[in-house]
Design a protein around this motif. Sequence first.
Motif, PDB file in Angstrom:
ATOM      1  N   ASN A  77       0.973  -0.994   0.199  1.00  0.00           N
ATOM      2  CA  ASN A  77      -0.156  -0.165  -0.049  1.00  0.00           C
ATOM      3  C   ASN A  77       0.784   1.156  -0.029  1.00  0.00           C
ATOM      4  N   GLU A  78       1.945   1.081   0.628  1.00  0.00           N
ATOM      5  CA  GLU A  78       2.841   2.405   0.987  1.00  0.00           C
ATOM      6  C   GLU A  78       3.621   2.583  -0.283  1.00  0.00           C
ATOM      7  N   ARG A  79       4.198   1.312  -1.030  1.00  0.00           N
ATOM      8  CA  ARG A  79       4.954   1.712  -2.194  1.00  0.00           C
ATOM      9  C   ARG A  79       4.070   1.782  -3.374  1.00  0.00           C
ATOM     10  N   PHE A  80       2.846   1.335  -3.507  1.00  0.00           N
ATOM     11  CA  PHE A  80       2.379   1.227  -4.954  1.00  0.00           C
ATOM     12  C   PHE A  80       1.171   2.118  -4.784  1.00  0.00           C
ATOM     13  N   GLY A  81       0.319   2.033  -3.683  1.00  0.00           N
ATOM     14  CA  GLY A  81      -0.808   2.909  -3.525  1.00  0.00           C
ATOM     15  C   GLY A  81      -2.225   2.045  -4.149  1.00  0.00           C
ATOM     16  N   ARG A  82      -1.831   1.005  -4.583  1.00  0.00           N
ATOM     17  CA  ARG A  82      -3.162   0.132  -5.013  1.00  0.00           C
ATOM     18  C   ARG A  82      -2.512  -1.417  -5.349  1.00  0.00           C
ATOM     19  N   LEU A  83      -3.606  -2.179  -5.410  1.00  0.00           N
ATOM     20  CA  LEU A  83      -3.220  -3.833  -6.098  1.00  0.00           C
ATOM     21  C   LEU A  83      -4.564  -3.961  -6.929  1.00  0.00           C
ATOM     22  N   ASP A  84      -4.417  -4.398  -8.057  1.00  0.00           N
ATOM     23  CA  ASP A  84      -5.446  -4.333  -9.156  1.00  0.00           C
ATOM     24  C   ASP A  84      -5.399  -6.062  -9.175  1.00  0.00           C
ATOM     25  N   VAL A  85      -4.443  -6.638  -9.199  1.00  0.00           N
ATOM     26  CA  VAL A  85      -4.548  -8.220  -9.449  1.00  0.00           C
ATOM     27  C   VAL A  85      -3.653  -9.107  -8.175  1.00  0.00           C
ATOM     28  N   LEU A  86      -4.307  -9.895  -7.663  1.00  0.00           N
ATOM     29  CA  LEU A  86      -3.827 -10.985  -6.848  1.00  0.00           C
ATOM     30  C   LEU A  86      -3.588 -12.164  -7.042  1.00  0.00           C
ATOM     31  N   ILE A  87      -2.672 -12.765  -7.281  1.00  0.00           N
ATOM     32  CA  ILE A  87      -2.743 -14.364  -7.744  1.00  0.00           C
ATOM     33  C   ILE A  87      -1.992 -15.153  -6.472  1.00  0.00           C
ATOM     34  N   ASN A  88      -3.072 -15.968  -5.818  1.00  0.00           N
ATOM     35  CA  ASN A  88      -2.690 -16.800  -4.776  1.00  0.00           C
ATOM     36  C   ASN A  88      -2.138 -18.032  -5.409  1.00  0.00           C
ATOM     37  N   ASN A  89      -0.923 -18.212  -5.471  1.00  0.00           N
ATOM     38  CA  ASN A  89      -0.249 -19.456  -6.431  1.00  0.00           C
ATOM     39  C   ASN A  89       0.606 -20.340  -5.363  1.00  0.00           C
ATOM     40  N   ALA A  90       1.119 -19.654  -4.220  1.00  0.00           N
ATOM     41  CA  ALA A  90       2.012 -20.316  -3.290  1.00  0.00           C
ATOM     42  C   ALA A  90       1.279 -21.725  -2.776  1.00  0.00           C
ATOM     43  N   GLY A  91       2.038 -22.477  -2.748  1.00  0.00           N
ATOM     44  CA  GLY A  91       1.297 -23.848  -2.460  1.00  0.00           C
ATOM     45  C   GLY A  91       2.292 -25.143  -2.126  1.00  0.00           C
ATOM     46  N   VAL A  92       1.785 -26.077  -1.339  1.00  0.00           N
ATOM     47  CA  VAL A  92       2.779 -27.202  -0.980  1.00  0.00           C
ATOM     48  C   VAL A  92       1.951 -28.338  -1.520  1.00  0.00           C
ATOM     49  N   TYR A  93       2.941 -29.531  -1.576  1.00  0.00           N
ATOM     50  CA  TYR A  93       2.102 -30.740  -1.851  1.00  0.00           C
ATOM     51  C   TYR A  93       3.262 -31.684  -0.979  1.00  0.00           C
ATOM     52  N   LEU A  94       2.554 -32.054  -0.065  1.00  0.00           N
ATOM     53  CA  LEU A  94       3.349 -32.835   1.116  1.00  0.00           C
ATOM     54  C   LEU A  94       3.057 -34.331   1.250  1.00  0.00           C
ATOM     55  N   ASP A  95       1.815 -34.738   0.508  1.00  0.00           N
ATOM     56  CA  ASP A  95       1.600 -36.221   0.867  1.00  0.00           C
ATOM     57  C   ASP A  95       2.290 -37.173   0.521  1.00  0.00           C
ATOM     58  N   GLU A  96       2.682 -37.202  -0.739  1.00  0.00           N
ATOM     59  CA  GLU A  96       3.283 -38.588  -1.502  1.00  0.00           C
ATOM     60  C   GLU A  96       2.184 -39.510  -1.341  1.00  0.00           C
ATOM     61  N   ASN A  97       2.571 -40.858  -0.842  1.00  0.00           N
ATOM     62  CA  ASN A  97       1.533 -41.724  -1.069  1.00  0.00           C
ATOM     63  C   ASN A  97       0.872 -42.163   0.426  1.00  0.00           C
ATOM     64  N   GLU A  98       0.909 -41.204   0.885  1.00  0.00           N
ATOM     65  CA  GLU A  98       0.335 -41.694   2.390  1.00  0.00           C
ATOM     66  C   GLU A  98      -1.299 -41.419   2.521  1.00  0.00           C
ATOM     67  N   LYS A  99      -1.740 -42.390   3.420  1.00  0.00           N
ATOM     68  CA  LYS A  99      -3.272 -42.343   3.476  1.00  0.00           C
ATOM     69  C   LYS A  99      -3.515 -41.454   4.611  1.00  0.00           C
ATOM     70  N   LEU A 100      -4.699 -40.822   4.515  1.00  0.00           N
ATOM     71  CA  LEU A 100      -5.234 -39.601   5.281  1.00  0.00           C
ATOM     72  C   LEU A 100      -5.164 -40.101   6.805  1.00  0.00           C
ATOM     73  N   LEU A 101      -5.493 -41.102   7.020  1.00  0.00           N
ATOM     74  CA  LEU A 101      -5.820 -41.647   8.392  1.00  0.00           C
ATOM     75  C   LEU A 101      -4.787 -42.216   9.175  1.00  0.00           C
ATOM     76  N   THR A 102      -3.568 -42.498   8.193  1.00  0.00           N
ATOM     77  CA  THR A 102      -2.382 -43.037   8.632  1.00  0.00           C
ATOM     78  C   THR A 102      -1.226 -42.079   8.618  1.00  0.00           C
ATOM     79  N   MET A 103      -1.297 -41.117   7.793  1.00  0.00           N
ATOM     80  CA  MET A 103      -0.186 -40.143   7.879  1.00  0.00           C
ATOM     81  C   MET A 103      -0.249 -39.249   9.290  1.00  0.00           C
ATOM     82  N   ASP A 104       1.102 -38.497   9.295  1.00  0.00           N
ATOM     83  CA  ASP A 104       1.256 -37.808  10.556  1.00  0.00           C
ATOM     84  C   ASP A 104       0.256 -36.688  10.168  1.00  0.00           C
TER      85      ASP A 104
END
Length: 235
Positions: A77-104
Amino acid sequence: MSKDKKVALVTGGNRGIGYELVKQLALNGFKVILTSRDSKRGQEVTQKLKESDLDVSFVGMDVDDQACIRQAAITVNERFGRLDVLINNAGVYLDENEKLLTMDASILEKTMATNFFGAYHVIHSFIPNMEKHGYGRIINVSSGYGEMREMSHQGVGAYKLSKLALNGLTQLVAAEIKGDIKINAVCPGWVSTDMGGPSASRTPKQAAESILWLATIGPEGPSGGFFRDGKPIDW
């Protein structure tokens, strides 16, 4: 530099699809803010893009850290005064082959923290800037794995649930926002990145193109939708 340039922000912009999104936005005349939790890498990548005469700036932001997100919103806000487009791209993929009920359980918690709560807190912190100007385009990079029917097949449960929740968030926010602010979810397909692996069929450039059209839709464009390659897909 033109003061009329629209400002776009990409989370997780230091590699893969995020990097390609930053590059393509800048090539299409946007002033782009690259954010990533790895400040050193983020600054190096930003510098490289600047050397290609692209209008890219770096702001450090870890989407798992609410205080860090709030500070980034203040900085933007201070440096640009506006934001027109926001892309939520950050993500993780941690599962591998684990089952939901037995994974940590921490695997599910970490996945939700980044893929769902990260996007939620980023939207929550940056949307007031859009509301102030009565304009905004928010794009959540989701996955076909977040379709409801995917829940009836076992495997990658943490990732699937995080994207299902992100899709739900997309619809809920679309129902609440006023003015010319639009939010949509996109499945980029299987992309050859660190996350997608080398055998994936699509390039980051193809994935970026399938996402970027939503950054420039007009007031008649969709909101609260889920798309792949510009076409609506089922929730």
